[in-house]
Design a protein around this motif. Structure first.
Motif, mmCIF file in Angstrom:
data_model
loop_
_atom_site.group_PDB
_atom_site.id
_atom_site.type_symbol
_atom_site.label_atom_id
_atom_site.label_comp_id
_atom_site.label_asym_id
_atom_site.label_seq_id
_atom_site.Cartn_x
_atom_site.Cartn_y
_atom_site.Cartn_z
ATOM 1 N N ILE A 71 37.648 -25.564 -19.958
ATOM 2 C CA ILE A 71 38.081 -26.566 -20.741
ATOM 3 C C ILE A 71 38.594 -25.858 -22.313
ATOM 4 O O ILE A 71 37.653 -25.066 -22.996
ATOM 5 C CB ILE A 71 36.901 -27.665 -21.455
ATOM 6 C CG1 ILE A 71 36.340 -28.223 -20.095
ATOM 7 C CG2 ILE A 71 37.156 -28.710 -22.529
ATOM 8 C CD1 ILE A 71 34.872 -29.146 -20.350
ATOM 9 N N HIS A 72 39.562 -26.432 -22.809
ATOM 10 C CA HIS A 72 40.025 -25.978 -24.199
ATOM 11 C C HIS A 72 39.281 -26.714 -25.113
ATOM 12 O O HIS A 72 38.439 -26.448 -25.953
ATOM 13 C CB HIS A 72 41.476 -26.236 -24.397
ATOM 14 C CG HIS A 72 42.419 -25.490 -23.829
ATOM 15 N ND1 HIS A 72 42.758 -24.265 -24.248
ATOM 16 C CD2 HIS A 72 43.147 -25.754 -22.487
ATOM 17 C CE1 HIS A 72 43.611 -23.501 -23.293
ATOM 18 N NE2 HIS A 72 44.012 -24.334 -22.238
ATOM 19 N N TYR A 73 39.428 -27.992 -25.298
ATOM 20 C CA TYR A 73 38.706 -28.982 -26.138
ATOM 21 C C TYR A 73 38.489 -30.484 -25.293
ATOM 22 O O TYR A 73 39.436 -30.780 -24.495
ATOM 23 C CB TYR A 73 39.615 -29.334 -27.289
ATOM 24 C CG TYR A 73 39.932 -28.095 -27.896
ATOM 25 C CD1 TYR A 73 38.941 -27.399 -29.003
ATOM 26 C CD2 TYR A 73 41.022 -27.557 -27.882
ATOM 27 C CE1 TYR A 73 39.488 -26.258 -29.743
ATOM 28 C CE2 TYR A 73 41.634 -26.062 -28.503
ATOM 29 C CZ TYR A 73 40.580 -25.693 -29.367
ATOM 30 O OH TYR A 73 41.219 -24.720 -30.103
ATOM 31 N N ALA A 74 37.311 -30.908 -25.718
ATOM 32 C CA ALA A 74 37.170 -32.391 -24.998
ATOM 33 C C ALA A 74 36.384 -33.276 -26.100
ATOM 34 O O ALA A 74 35.746 -32.720 -27.171
ATOM 35 C CB ALA A 74 36.302 -32.137 -23.459
ATOM 36 N N LEU B 108 28.849 -26.577 -19.794
ATOM 37 C CA LEU B 108 30.241 -26.770 -20.171
ATOM 38 C C LEU B 108 30.869 -25.502 -20.506
ATOM 39 O O LEU B 108 32.124 -25.228 -20.210
ATOM 40 C CB LEU B 108 30.332 -27.859 -21.170
ATOM 41 C CG LEU B 108 30.472 -29.431 -20.737
ATOM 42 C CD1 LEU B 108 30.939 -30.138 -22.125
ATOM 43 C CD2 LEU B 108 31.378 -29.641 -19.969
ATOM 44 N N SER C 94 40.038 -34.826 -22.287
ATOM 45 C CA SER C 94 39.896 -33.316 -22.108
ATOM 46 C C SER C 94 41.080 -32.803 -21.731
ATOM 47 O O SER C 94 42.199 -33.363 -21.366
ATOM 48 C CB SER C 94 38.627 -33.250 -20.834
ATOM 49 O OG SER C 94 38.606 -32.142 -20.527
ATOM 50 N N ASN C 95 41.214 -31.520 -22.164
ATOM 51 C CA ASN C 95 42.291 -30.598 -21.977
ATOM 52 C C ASN C 95 41.654 -29.292 -21.301
ATOM 53 O O ASN C 95 40.680 -28.637 -21.564
ATOM 54 C CB ASN C 95 42.724 -30.080 -23.431
ATOM 55 C CG ASN C 95 43.030 -30.986 -24.291
ATOM 56 O OD1 ASN C 95 44.282 -31.498 -24.290
ATOM 57 N ND2 ASN C 95 42.008 -31.507 -25.275
ATOM 58 N N SER D 61 42.250 -21.347 -21.310
ATOM 59 C CA SER D 61 41.181 -21.403 -22.419
ATOM 60 C C SER D 61 40.719 -19.825 -22.554
ATOM 61 O O SER D 61 40.342 -19.383 -23.456
ATOM 62 C CB SER D 61 40.233 -22.484 -22.029
ATOM 63 O OG SER D 61 38.916 -22.127 -22.975
#
Lengths: 213, 235
Positions: free
Chosen positions: A48-51, A42, A82-83, A145
């Protein structure tokens, strides 16, 4: 609906899971927390910023008052938020190609989960269980990100360079300055609004312009 | 706790919406419309809530019935019963769940601790709606079950905590710096990139002189400013 805020896309997926098998998923999540290498895939994807994954027991939906009817569910539910940067297809496909086995462990025994390979049934599964976002806020719509992470490096390097080199002789300053630029090559970049990559991002832009008018 | 990753926190809130209507519109639809009509980017009320990285609101109307085929090797083994009878085949299908309430879902990724953050939500969330009326956070939660008992920051915090769900896994693919720190860093990255491009090929003394002026202008260690505005969507 607004699943897009600048360069970020908000994904919400809710899937049923047998209540008596949720312990296996929780175990996999715990293992992922304890052994960070399991999330390396990941991290490598770097989009991904945050998930997060949230498991709601079948009697775990918030009930705040006796007047609220009590849920009577056969299944527990797993929420995935997810972001991420990029389009829906890029994101879902990158999961399939980069971390298929890890993904299958996280969604293990979710009802009718088709596994992440092959691609089309997995696409269908996510699309079937996805909920659109009504309002999506991103503190830095122009940044991916990777921009946030590289900006952290640029700031630190700039402060260090200023302290160490700004008062040196002009020639020594230039030498250090070139070294600084070399070290930050991968971290530079001019951030701008996201290009229009889909009709939905066009709609978001149009709406934004209307509110500004 | 999986809800934290360093200094970053994942808040997941499911607030049940009252069943019923106002006129011909359900409370859930009123809430949905209010969420849909929130101004976006730097105008979003969340841009005013300190330390919000990314956040979203949506309505969970119901859960989905799993009607798609799959290849679950263990549990779909029961499909083999279809060779015996149609009723056995039907029993092998997934069960159907229906929620009795609709839920307002608020999910936020933020820096810091929950109580401080929720105090910020209560105190700072404000915007002017499409009819020109000043609104606060109560406008969004107004039709949620038991929200009429929320009167101040502490009862709001208690309410949200009753609606909160813990994350089993919170993945942080970014940083866990304060938002001010992130925004200042982005500002510096943008400005220093421009500086580097503009000063290519210039003499050492000119670059040095301009660099000092640049540092005086951007003030790298001053988080208050100059910096990016939260939610800033254009250069």
């Amino acid at each position: 609906m607004s699943n897009i805020a600048g360069k970020a896309y908000a994904m919400n997926v809710i899937t049923p899971i047998r209540w008596y098998t949720t312990w296996t998923n929780k175990l996999f999540f715990k293992a992922a927390l304890l052994i960070p290498e399991t999330l390396k895939g990941l991290l490598t994807l770097s989009l991904i910023h945050y998930a997060r994954w949230v498991i709601i027991p079948r009697d775990g939906f918030p009930r705040l008052d006796p007047s609220q009817p009590k849920e009577e569910l056969h299944y527990a539910y797993m929420l995935f938020f997810s972001n991420f940067n990029g389009s829906w297809d890029q994101y879902v496909d990158s999961f399939t190609f980069a971390i298929p086995s890890g993904l299958d462990l996280f969604w293990k025994w979710n009802i009718r989960y088709p596994k992440s390979v092959p691609l089309t049934p997995f696409h269908d599964y996510i699309r079937h269980n996805q909920i659109d976002t009504a309002h999506y806020y991103n503190a830095y719509p122009m940044a991916a990100s990777n921009d946030v992470k590289s900006a952290q490096k640029v700031k630190k390097a700039l402060i260090d360079f200023n302290a160490k080199s700004s008062d040196k002789s002009a020639d020594d300053f230039l030498k250090d300055y070139h070294m600084l630029l070399n070290n930050l090559q991968h971290d530079f970049g001019d951030m701008k609004p996201t290009p229009i990559v889909s009709l939905s991002s066009y709609e978001v832009k149009k709406r934004y312009e209307q509110t500004k008018a | 706790m999986a809800t934290k990753s360093g200094n970053a926190t994942a808040l997941t809130v499911l607030s049940p919406i009252k069943n019923g209507n106002l006129g011909e519109t359900s409370f859930a639809d009123i809430t949905r419309e209010r969420c849909l009509r929130l101004p976006i980017h730097e105008e979003s009320p969340l841009a005013k809530v300190p330390n919000t990285y990314l956040a979203r609101l949506f309505i969970l109307d119901n859960v989905f019935y799993e009607s798609l085929p799959a290849n679950d090797s263990v549990f779909n083994f029961s499909d083999i019963t279809s060779i015996f009878s149609d009723s056995a085949r039907k029993k092998a299908l997934p069960r159907k769940d229906t929620l009795k309430s609709k839920y307002l879902v608020f999910s936020s990724n933020f820096h810091g601790d929950l109580d401080t953050y929720l105090t910020g939500v209560w105190e700072k969330w404000s915007y002017i709606d499409h009819e020109g009326t000043q609104r606060d956070v109560r406008h969004i939660w107004e039709h949620c079950v038991a929200f009429d008992r929320v009167t101040d920051a502490s009862s709001f915090i208690a309410y949200i905590k009753r609606c909160q769900l813990d994350a089993s896994l919170f993945f942080n693919g970014s940083t866990d710096d304060s938002l001010q720190e992130q925004l200042k860093s982005l500002y510096l990255k943008q400005e220093f990139t421009k500086f580097a491009v503009e000063h290519q090929g210039k003499s050492a003394s000119e670059i040095q002189q301009d660099f000092k002026a640049f540092i005086a202008r951007v003030q790298p260690e001053n988080l208050e400013g100059p910096t990016w505005q939260a939610g800033k969507s254009t250069p």
